[in-house]
Motif scaffolding. Structure first.
Motif, PDB file in Angstrom:
ATOM      1  N   SER A 106       0.822  -1.199   0.000  1.00  0.00           N
ATOM      2  CA  SER A 106       0.000   0.000   0.000  1.00  0.00           C
ATOM      3  C   SER A 106       0.865   1.262   0.000  1.00  0.00           C
ATOM      4  N   LEU A 154       2.536   1.698  -3.451  1.00  0.00           N
ATOM      5  CA  LEU A 154       1.637   2.215  -4.478  1.00  0.00           C
ATOM      6  C   LEU A 154       1.467   3.717  -4.320  1.00  0.00           C
ATOM      7  N   ARG A 162      -0.150   5.943  -9.446  1.00  0.00           N
ATOM      8  CA  ARG A 162      -0.765   7.170  -9.977  1.00  0.00           C
ATOM      9  C   ARG A 162      -0.818   8.228  -8.887  1.00  0.00           C
ATOM     10  N   ARG A 187       5.471   6.851 -13.406  1.00  0.00           N
ATOM     11  CA  ARG A 187       4.640   5.874 -12.709  1.00  0.00           C
ATOM     12  C   ARG A 187       5.227   4.499 -12.881  1.00  0.00           C
ATOM     13  N   ASP A 225       3.869   1.715 -11.050  1.00  0.00           N
ATOM     14  CA  ASP A 225       3.044   0.614 -10.558  1.00  0.00           C
ATOM     15  C   ASP A 225       2.761  -0.384 -11.674  1.00  0.00           C
ATOM     16  N   THR A 226       2.601  -1.621 -11.272  1.00  0.00           N
ATOM     17  CA  THR A 226       2.433  -2.761 -12.165  1.00  0.00           C
ATOM     18  C   THR A 226       3.538  -2.867 -13.226  1.00  0.00           C
ATOM     19  N   GLN A 273       2.467 -10.070  -5.574  1.00  0.00           N
ATOM     20  CA  GLN A 273       1.024 -10.130  -5.777  1.00  0.00           C
ATOM     21  C   GLN A 273       0.403  -8.736  -5.793  1.00  0.00           C
ATOM     22  N   ILE A 274       0.887  -7.870  -4.915  1.00  0.00           N
ATOM     23  CA  ILE A 274       0.281  -6.549  -4.810  1.00  0.00           C
ATOM     24  C   ILE A 274       0.797  -5.609  -5.899  1.00  0.00           C
ATOM     25  N   GLY A 287       0.705  -6.642 -10.347  1.00  0.00           N
ATOM     26  CA  GLY A 287      -0.454  -6.708 -11.220  1.00  0.00           C
ATOM     27  C   GLY A 287      -0.648  -8.146 -11.652  1.00  0.00           C
ATOM     28  N   PRO A 288      -1.607  -8.376 -12.531  1.00  0.00           N
ATOM     29  CA  PRO A 288      -1.901  -9.761 -12.882  1.00  0.00           C
ATOM     30  C   PRO A 288      -0.895 -10.400 -13.827  1.00  0.00           C
ATOM     31  N   TYR A 292       0.492 -20.698  -4.523  1.00  0.00           N
ATOM     32  CA  TYR A 292      -0.666 -20.232  -3.764  1.00  0.00           C
ATOM     33  C   TYR A 292      -1.935 -20.351  -4.599  1.00  0.00           C
ATOM     34  N   GLN A 293      -1.860 -19.887  -5.851  1.00  0.00           N
ATOM     35  CA  GLN A 293      -3.054 -19.921  -6.695  1.00  0.00           C
ATOM     36  C   GLN A 293      -3.505 -21.338  -6.993  1.00  0.00           C
ATOM     37  N   GLY A 297      -9.444  -5.054   3.188  1.00  0.00           N
ATOM     38  CA  GLY A 297     -10.357  -5.771   2.316  1.00  0.00           C
ATOM     39  C   GLY A 297     -11.781  -5.260   2.387  1.00  0.00           C
TER      40      GLY A 297
END
Lengths: 362, 537
Positions: B101, B104, B109, B120, B122-123, B201-202, B205-206, B216-217, B498
């Motif tokens: 957190s 990010l 952004r 930027r 992130d991801t 994971q955070i 991104g995917p 884990y998945q 969450g």
């Protein structure tokens, strides 16, 4: 491994470690035979909450002591229940939803039980009406939420349907979750499958991608970091005015805010919703069947059902339960959500998610 | 050696083996074909490749940024040094949910970089790499810096007097002495980033997944146990190789170096070059470590009515939490402290006995045991958690619903730290002292109290502090383990994050800040009591 050997091994280890305290804890912690008659154990996911008073009332009336075990998010809780089905962790499992229901039923996790009060639950929520292996407890909708301030500032009407989302005026505005890793992400994908069918949904996502949909791993990032309408997103300077979240998110945004605002800062695009229903079931091999049945009845009782919305932000399954003011004032009623048959979901989930990943993530 | 072996056998080897076997053996038949099948899957190949190269890149970047830091902490004396050393260690024990957190906020952004230069990250892979540096900065500073502080600077000076240039003197004298420590630190960083879960994971991104994320998945989400089992085995092999190399470098480091008291090697920086170096290192620390932490603190005060303590006050009431808990979130602090204390107790007993056993015996087998104790650090938490679930499910070991399971899992991660801290000190205790005491008529207990305890006490305290801090921040295993309604701090933070709503978000930040302060306080106490820096962490 055979049971005797395991017992012997366990006993030897406890002795070797010299941890009698530990063994004692293990004994009192498990639902062992001695107090099996009085304790009833509920296994659920992390989001399960109930007001203290409500649970105490049930304990007083029924004479049972309730123990709650939470095991991870919804998906991992179901999987844990499946893995431990030969020695179930408790008597009742709550929290399997319609996207995972078939997996649990195929694994033969539950003993049928027709709960008292089931007649007050709408037929369309009763997914296993013929056999009563599971009882619907609550329902909620996954929908696109929008940031009211953004659309007011830009003099743009917020989108209402899935069709709207691929229009050019909403280009680059939506953030959603990875369908492979996040349950709202999957539900949103299922909404598109329900709407456009086996042939059309992939085409829809290609258009959505061309219209600049952004995908992040989980709900927390999408909602609290990227969405400009949520409290967290505002602080994190999120820049997406559209996000895939819950129909109950707007009331949650208002909760605890003083003075009470006239409307929630966020709204719900009611034509984009996918309905999720959560079920409870009596675990096969439960030590306390009677207590488990009483607990399932309690989950459907008005007392529990009316406590649920402000605790878990879902809607009661029992029609007699009244919604709290927070929901009636700031929430929306989704009249015609998208749904899919649990069996169809079970059969196709993996293949759908794979296809989705290759369209959207690559 | 019986107790640590039994502990690891029952709470690590047995559960992990059981879950892996469950994946590989279906209906009484072995499915070794799955190994080839899974490994041949291009998607898995992609995961393996990403896991490896990002770990290599993270390690290189961490070394590049942290080695100057190690030098500065070892050789310079400046005000606030102890505090700063404690603070840079805080990230190492912070749960990734919290850090993700903060990062990010910094890189995403509208983040600081975005506002300053429109950058930027992130991801992108950069966010992952920088977060890894943030987490592992302290590993390099403590491992390399600890040894560096004890190297006699006069050796290098002597070389220069004999005519070697500055660079040559460093390369010939200091570098060889430091190399094993650098190698050990690199391997630890590589291990931690190779098995990285939360940060990837955070922030990833995917698109990006490490082996750990994939395990884990496959386990928790898809219930594809065969694939998870194969991946777990792959990770085992990789981690075992890393630990093997690590044990080898540590042994080389133990080869006699002339060490001096660290208190006499540091002095105030002199000249423009040294001041610039100090300034540079402090800037890097400020940007990379302090700013993300500060962002969290700032947000925890940024309440609905301007800056204030609103979120902290809300922590005390159950109703104010928006129903996320049946108890006030503040109680999570009490839970966390209780669990961490219990975990520390277990880790000290198990780790202490293991270290004692390792001191007395030598040989290949014992060294193997040493590496074995480190294995939980590189094993997927979900594998351990699910293994617990299917093995510890019968009396007298039906611990699935017991509170003790959380401290047990946390102790698994704490033990390696206890062993690594105690081992060098225990090896240094001269057995003849004990014998002398016995000859003079002391009972074994008295001899232990009078001889061993004073020598080992300090190391024991340091080990306890580390086990405590690591247990406090442990998230991965804790979150998977069934437990009654008593969340720990990191679990409470992730649950609050969450949920929708300003109050929940603010409370998550407030709890994170409290967790940070508790960790920092524990580490600061460590800084005070430790003088001997030959331990690894």
């Amino acid at each position: 491994m055979n049971t005797n050997l395991r017992r012997a091994l366990g006993a030897a280890v406890v002795a070797a470690l010299g941890l009698p305290v530990l063994a004692a804890c293990g004994g009192s912690g498990g639902s062992d035979g001695a107090d099996g008659g009085k304790t009833v154990t509920l296994v659920s996911h992390d989001s399960f909450v109930v007001s203290d008073g409500v649970l105490k009332d049930f304990e007083k009336e029924s004479g049972y002591t309730v123990k709650v075990i939470k095991s991870g998010d919804a998906g991992s809780a179901v999987n844990q229940a499946i893995l431990s089905k030969s020695h179930p962790q408790g008597d009742v499992f709550f929290g399997v939803d319609n996207t995972l229901l078939s997996r649990a039923l195929d694994q033969d996790l539950f003993t049928p039980y027709e709960a008292k009060g089931l007649n007050r639950v709408p037929k369309n929520l009763q997914a296993d009406a013929a056999r009563h292996r599971v009882t619907p407890v609550d329902t909620g909708d996954i929908c696109v939420n929008y940031d009211r301030a953004y659309f007011a500032d830009h003099k743009l009407a917020p989108p209402q349907t899935l069709d709207d989302l691929i229009k050019p005026e909403y280009k680059n505005l939506l953030v959603t979750e990875n369908a492979a890793t996040s349950s709202p992400g999957l539900a949103f994908q299922l909404a598109t499958v329900a709407k456009y069918g086996d042939d059309g949904w992939q085409d829809y996502w290609k258009k959505l991608k061309a219209n600049g949909v952004e995908v992040v791993s989980g709900w927390e990032q999408a909602y609290s970091e990227r969405f400009s309408g949520s409290a967290g997103g505002k602080k994190a300077k999120g820049d997406k005015p559209l996000v895939v979240s819950y129909a109950s998110s707007p009331p949650a945004e208002v909760m605890g805010v003083k003075p009470e605002p006239k409307e929630a800062p966020t709204g719900v695009a009611t034509g984009t919703c996918f309905q999720q229903t959560e079920f409870a079931g009596l675990l096969k091999g439960a030590k306390n069947t009677k207590g488990g049945q009483a607990l399932i009845d309690f989950l459907l009782s008005r007392k529990f059902q009316e406590d649920m919305p402000l605790q878990m932000f879902v809607r009661p399954a029992n029609q007699d339960a009244a919604l709290p003011e927070l929901f009636t004032k700031y929430g929306v009623k989704v009249t015609d959500p998208h749904t899919l048959d649990p069996e169809k979901i079970a059969k196709n989930r993996e293949q759908w998610v794979k296809a989705w990943s290759s369209i959207v993530l690559k | 050696m019986v107790v640590p072996l039994a502990f690891f056998g029952v709470f690590f080897a047995y559960p992990v083996t059981a879950i892996v076997l469950r994946g590989l053996k279906d209906g009484g038949r072995w499915h070794f074909g799955r190994v080839g099948e899974v490994l041949a899957d291009p998607a898995i190949g992609h995961v393996l490749w990403f896991t490896t190269w990002q770990a290599a890149a993270s390690t290189a970047l961490t070394l590049a940024l942290a080695l100057p830091g190690a030098y500065v902490f070892a050789r310079f004396e400046f005000p606030g040094k102890r505090l700063l050393r404690a603070v840079v260690t805080v990230p190492f024990v912070l749960p990734t949910v919290v850090v993700g957190s903060a990062f990010l906020a910094l890189l995403g952004r509208g983040g600081l970089l975005d506002e300053l230069w429109g950058v930027r990250l992130d991801t992108t892979v950069w966010a992952i790499l920088l977060a890894h540096v943030f987490f592992n900065y302290a590993v390099v500073v403590r491992t390399v810096g600890g040894l560096w502080a004890q190297l006699d600077p006069r050796q290098e000076e002597a070389a220069r007097v004999l005519g070697a240039g500055r660079v040559a003197a460093w390369r010939r004298v200091t570098l060889p002495a430091l190399a094993p420590a650098v190698a050990a630190a690199s391997l630890m960083v590589f291990l931690f980033t190779f098995t990285s879960f939360g940060a990837v994971q955070i922030l990833g991104g995917p698109r990006y997944a490490t082996l750990e994320v994939e395990i884990y998945q496959q386990t928790a989400q898809l219930l594809d146990l065969p694939t998870a089992a194969v991946l777990t085995l792959v990770q085992f092999v990789a981690v075992a190789v890393l630990l093997g190399v690590h044990a080898w470098t540590v042994r080389r480091r133990e080869s006699a170096l002339k060490l001096v008291d660290a208190a006499h090697t540091a002095r105030r920086p002199r000249g423009a070059a040294q001041w610039t170096l100090l300034g540079g290192v402090l800037t890097v620390i400020a940007l990379l470590v302090l700013v993300p932490l500060a962002v969290l603190v700032l947000r925890s005060f940024d309440g609905p009515d301007g800056y204030g303590l609103a979120f902290y006050r809300a922590l005390a009431s159950a109703g104010g939490s928006g129903g996320t808990f049946t108890v006030a979130p503040l109680e999570a602090i009490g839970n966390s402290l209780t669990y961490a204390l219990a975990a520390t107790g277990i880790a000290l007993v198990v780790g202490g006995l293991a270290a004692a056993a390792l001191t007395r015996r030598a040989g290949r087998l014992v060294r193997g045991f040493d590496a074995l104790l480190m294995l939980p650090l590189g094993t997927s938490a979900v594998t351990v958690g699910f293994g617990f679930l299917i093995t510890l499910d019968e009396p007298p070991l039906d611990l699935r619903a017991s509170w003790i399971l959380v401290p047990l899992a946390q102790a698994l991660v704490g033990v390696p730290f206890v062993v690594r801290t105690m081992l060098p000190v225990l090896r240094a205790v001269d057995a003849r002292l004990r014998e002398a005491a016995a000859v003079l008529g002391a009972s074994p207990l008295r001899a232990w109290r009078e001889v061993d305890l004073p020598l080992v006490g300090r190391a024991l305290a340091v080990a306890a502090g580390f086990a405590f801090a690591v247990s406090l921040g442990e998230f991965g295993a804790t979150v998977f383990i069934a437990r009654p309604d008593s969340p720990t701090l990191p679990v409470a933070v992730s649950r609050l994050l969450g949920r929708a709503g300003e109050l929940n978000y603010g409370q998550a930040m407030a709890l994170s800040t409290i967790l940070m302060l508790v960790c920092a306080a524990a580490l600061l106490v460590l800084e005070r009591i430790r003088t001997d820096r030959s331990g690894e962490f």
